[in-house]
Enzyme design. Sequence first.
Site, PDB file in Angstrom:
ATOM      1  CB  THR A 186      -0.906   0.025   1.236  1.00  0.00           C
ATOM      2  OG1 THR A 186      -0.080   0.128   2.410  1.00  0.00           O
ATOM      3  CG2 THR A 186      -1.743  -1.243   1.327  1.00  0.00           C
ATOM      4  CD  GLU A 330      -5.501  -2.883   1.662  1.00  0.00           C
ATOM      5  OE1 GLU A 330      -4.866  -2.316   2.569  1.00  0.00           O
ATOM      6  OE2 GLU A 330      -5.965  -2.271   0.665  1.00  0.00           O
ATOM      7  CE  LYS A 439     -15.957  11.719  12.776  1.00  0.00           C
ATOM      8  NZ  LYS A 439     -14.798  11.848  11.885  1.00  0.00           N
ATOM      9  CD1 TRP A 444     -20.243  12.129  10.872  1.00  0.00           C
ATOM     10  CD2 TRP A 444     -20.320  10.303   9.592  1.00  0.00           C
ATOM     11  NE1 TRP A 444     -19.713  11.093  11.595  1.00  0.00           N
ATOM     12  CE2 TRP A 444     -19.745   9.964  10.848  1.00  0.00           C
ATOM     13  CE3 TRP A 444     -20.464   9.316   8.629  1.00  0.00           C
ATOM     14  CZ2 TRP A 444     -19.322   8.678  11.141  1.00  0.00           C
ATOM     15  CZ3 TRP A 444     -20.053   8.023   8.919  1.00  0.00           C
ATOM     16  CH2 TRP A 444     -19.484   7.700  10.156  1.00  0.00           C
TER      17      TRP A 444
END
Length: 545
Positions: A186, A330, A439, A444
């Site tokens: 990654t 992944e 937030k 959100w």
Amino acid sequence: MRAMMMDVPLLTTSILRHAAAYHAETEIVSRLPDGALHRTTYAEAWARCGRLANALRLLGLKPGDRIGTLAWNSHRHLELYYGVGGGGMICHTINPRLFPEQIAFIIGHAGDAALFVDPGFVPLLEELARRLPALPPVVVMTDAANMPHSTTLPELLCYEALLAAAPDGFDWPELDENTACALCYTSGTTGEPKGVLYSHRSAVLHAMAVCSPDVFSLSAGSVVMPVVPMFHVNAWGLPYAAPMVGAKLVLPGPKLDGASLHALMEEEGVTFSAGVPTVWMALLDWMREQGKRFASLRRMVIGGSACPPVMIERFRAHGVQVVHAWGMTETSPLGVANTPLAKHRGLPEADMAALSAKQGRPLFGVELRVVDAQGRTVERDGVSRGSLMVRGPWVASGYFGQDDAPAFAHAGWFETGDVVTVDADGYVQVVDRTKDVVKSGGEWIGSIELENIACAHPAVREAAVVARPDERWGERPLLVLVLQDGCCVTWAEMAAFYDGKIPKWCIPDAMVVVDELPHTATGKLQKARIRDMLRAGALPPALTS
């Protein structure tokens, strides 16, 4: 009762063997660093892979060894994919765009037994050698005439000389299909890079899935040009998928500017390509400036980060269908892809545009769960938000050399770190990364939607939204813009551009104009760095109402 079917392992070598047998004359075209084109065929590539596998044995390399590559998309890199993995070793593709200290960490953590590098990366390797306790044998991926003449590295081996000295006819082992064949780390945006170890089985199943009509829609008549680098999650599986169906493969090498990509597409009749939004933005801008069109390109897969709807519309104006997609290192990487259902035929243009902005439906083999903070499954209503978790036969079950990983602590599910909605038809829309959500007052606010709206403004080249502290609301969204050359825009104009598109309380309170935005080595916006700059007072003064 057990079935009476042959137990034939799924191996990547079977892909190229098939291509050599039934698509022997189909071309593999590579643009070399000097701009020249190299042409070969699947039959010739298969023969060279056998010599490469023999050469690896002669170098003393053995099954299980990790073989690192620092290379662009080329026929030699393709040979390494098959010759290394097919010989029971592991092709470890290394991203040369990472910071040198990250690359040195990756080489050391993987324990690479040899490194295969393009000539242009020899200076990078000279710098890395100072950071490594011991440099493994280095093979330069070129011929004798183009070997580096002066270097501080120990003896360099020549790729073509090794192949010339190796015998033909490698005795390919019949490996267990769960044997590892590839390794990719990654980008390490948080903490050190982490290694994802792919199996022959996962690579073959992923390639079979992405060839299907609702994903890449590849066939023997396709001309495939992966612009996504072969060091980035196996170029999204295209080095396996294209030979699987016998498609012509065009590898663009290191020249990824708009002029070079367009010329190669036109010269070779490319019908399909795939890459990240930053590359396509530069290509589209160049084509607009030059008044160019596409003669053959028909289908484009865009992933790596959210694709702004305006980019989809710009490609559609050129007659190119964009397939929005989502995945991760992944997940090999494809997890979902966006193509319409039969019920969507005849939808109004605005509704189709809204649908195409979503990342898409899961491929067969990928299961999804979307859960709230308490671990409860959220409604598939296209509105309710939650954390995305996935599992499947080409989803990682852990990280290489790392026993304890929180992302895999969910009873067989991988926690992606994405906040999403899912509608009744299964279309996933990434709202934000968990760490990037704003937030505000207990609610959100997703940054991706705000960025997509900003990118639709004609004066805006690129946009990022990050949270900035607010005494009353806790956090509020800050808009950070890169403008088109020669353009300017006021905050009042941007606020008005948002009006009516989102609730008023979601509209950013301020904006900053910068010359460029930081990106990761794979082209994603590096919002952590933007937040660091904000905290350090390194951004220009914010413009507000």
